[in-house]
Design an enzyme around this catalytic site. Structure first.
Site: not given
Ligand code: CTP
Length: 403
Positions: A208, A286, A304-306, A324, A342
């Site tokens: 990204n 590849k 995973p959502d950290i 953020f 979260k």
């Molecule tokens: N984050 C994280 N792990 C993930 C996704 C997000 O730790 N797998 C954390 C980011 O570092 C940030 C926050 O979650 O602090 C929100 O990230 P954002 O991209 O705005 O949100 P998402 O959780 O990805 O939700 P969405 O894509 O639905 O907006």
């Protein structure tokens, strides 16, 4: 105590230069990485070989033409250090520093940087007490340069009085002191930063637009307030922060593992733009065009959502968890929902529509959302957002429990 600290040690040409060898040993024992610089005069007292052997690093010597472009990297050296230590700082070196002279490698490095400097003066007692040296000392202190010593005692020249180089352990203590000031001294903060790269095959990945600039600025601002920072970063284009422990990762899964390994922490700031999905059917070799005209189909698995994982820890959770929220629509509503979903303590919401120029840009406009409400911060450079956030963390961390 000095783990991950990069110290540029400038060894001046005085009889006490031999003590710099001990100093290198002590600094390394405390965990610091030492890059030595020898002035021409210092080489009369210690050899580059012994200095290099003790530091386990290349010695930069005053034996090149400053106009040689290939040597410009040396100037970069002093900028990438966390602290410059001048030991022994001779009367001559102090005079050069006080007057901004840059006519050899050491003085050029000292003039070409804004890295903090600590000097350990050492010279004959009459040279030390001479009004010129005392004037230079006052100028250097006014410039924010830290000073350790000199000690009083019998000198190599047979005279007695102030002028002996401070003992290496005292210099190491002064180095620690230089790092250990500020309201976050003794606190450990984890910062995630940058994008993550999710592989499709060994040569392709999904990424990204995050540059990591905001994360770098936050890590530096926290370190400047005295925090010990673990900086877990995806492949960012922004420069790495100074004075922190950089832990590079590629993928979201690796980022979570690195964060868990870095715990415990007093606070954690999740500034990384973590990929929400990884490629479930990524290939170990590849992916080739097979000539049939068919396109490969990627399938995805959720990462995973950290932030959520750490926020919802049952035990050992950092006292302050900051996330953020990068949003393009209904910024505040989405960000507040994210805070609740979260389970973090604060969310810094930002509008990342391309027309804002925030993602990858130099400025940020955030709203700090806490359980108690929202506070809009004016648009400002990412460094200023970082400074303000670091200060807010310092102001809101609960005190360290007394043993
Ligand atoms: N984050 C994280 N792990 C993930 C996704 C997000 O730790 N797998 C954390 C980011 O570092 C940030 C926050 O979650 O602090 C929100 O990230 P954002 O991209 O705005 O949100 P998402 O959780 O990805 O939700 P969405 O894509 O639905 O907006």
């Amino acid at each position: 105590m000095l783990a991950n600290k990069r110290i540029l040690l400038i060894i001046g040409g005085g009889i006490a230069a031999y003590k710099a060898l001990d100093l290198i040993r002590e600094l390394r024992r405390a965990g610091a990485e030492v890059t030595p610089v020898l002035t021409r005069a210092a080489e009369e007292f210690v050899t580059p070989l012994s200095v290099s052997a003790l530091a386990a690093a290349k010695v930069y010597r005053d034996l090149f033409d400053l106009t040689d472009e290939a040597e410009m990297g040396h100037i970069e050296l002093s900028r990438s250090a966390d602290l410059i230590v001048v030991a022994p700082a001779t009367a001559d070196l102090m005079a050069k520093m006080a007057h901004g002279l840059a006519n050899d490698l050491a003085s050029t490095l000292l003039l070409a940087t804004d890295t903090p400097v600590l000097i350990a003066p050492s010279m004959n007692v009459r040279m030390w007490t001479h009004p010129a040296t005392q004037r230079n000392l006052a100028t250097l202190q006014q410039d924010g340069i830290r000073v350790v010593g000199p000690d009083e005692g019998e000198m190599a020249c047979g005279e007695f009085g102030p002028g002996r180089l401070a003992e290496p352990v005292a210099i190491v203590a002064a180095v620690q002191e230089a790092f250990a000031h500020g309201p976050l001294a003794g606190r450990h903060v984890i910062v995630t930063s940058g994008p993550t790269n999710e592989p499709i095959d060994p040569v392709r990945y999904i990424a990204n637009r995050s540059s990591g600039a905001q994360g770098t600025a936050i890590a530096e601002a926290l370190a400047q307030l005295g925090a010990e920072v673990s900086f877990v970063t995806g492949p960012a284009t922004a420069p790495m922060p100074k004075g922190v422990n950089v832990i590079p990762v590629e993928t979201a899964v690796q980022m979570l593992e690195a964060v868990q390994k870095a715990l415990p922490a007093d606070a954690a700031v999740f500034a990384a733009a973590v990929a929400d999905w990884r490629v479930a059917n990524s290939s170990d070799s590849k992916i080739k065009k097979d000539g049939s005209g068919a396109f490969p189909t990627l399938s995805f698995a959720e990462n995973p959502d950290i932030l959520a994982t750490v926020s919802q820890m049952k035990s050992g959770r950092p006292a302050l968890v900051v996330g953020f929220a990068a949003e393009t629509d209904d910024v505040l509503a989405h960000a507040s929902a994210k805070l609740a979903r979260k389970g973090c303590d604060w969310i810094l919401a930002n509008d990342v529509r391309p027309e804002t120029g925030i993602m990858g840009g130099a400025e940020n406009a955030v709203t700090l959302i806490t359980k108690d409400g929202a506070e809009g911060w004016p648009r400002m450079p990412k460094q200023d957002v970082a400074t303000r956030l670091a200060q807010a963390i310092a102001d809101n961390l609960p005190p360290v429990p007394a043993d």
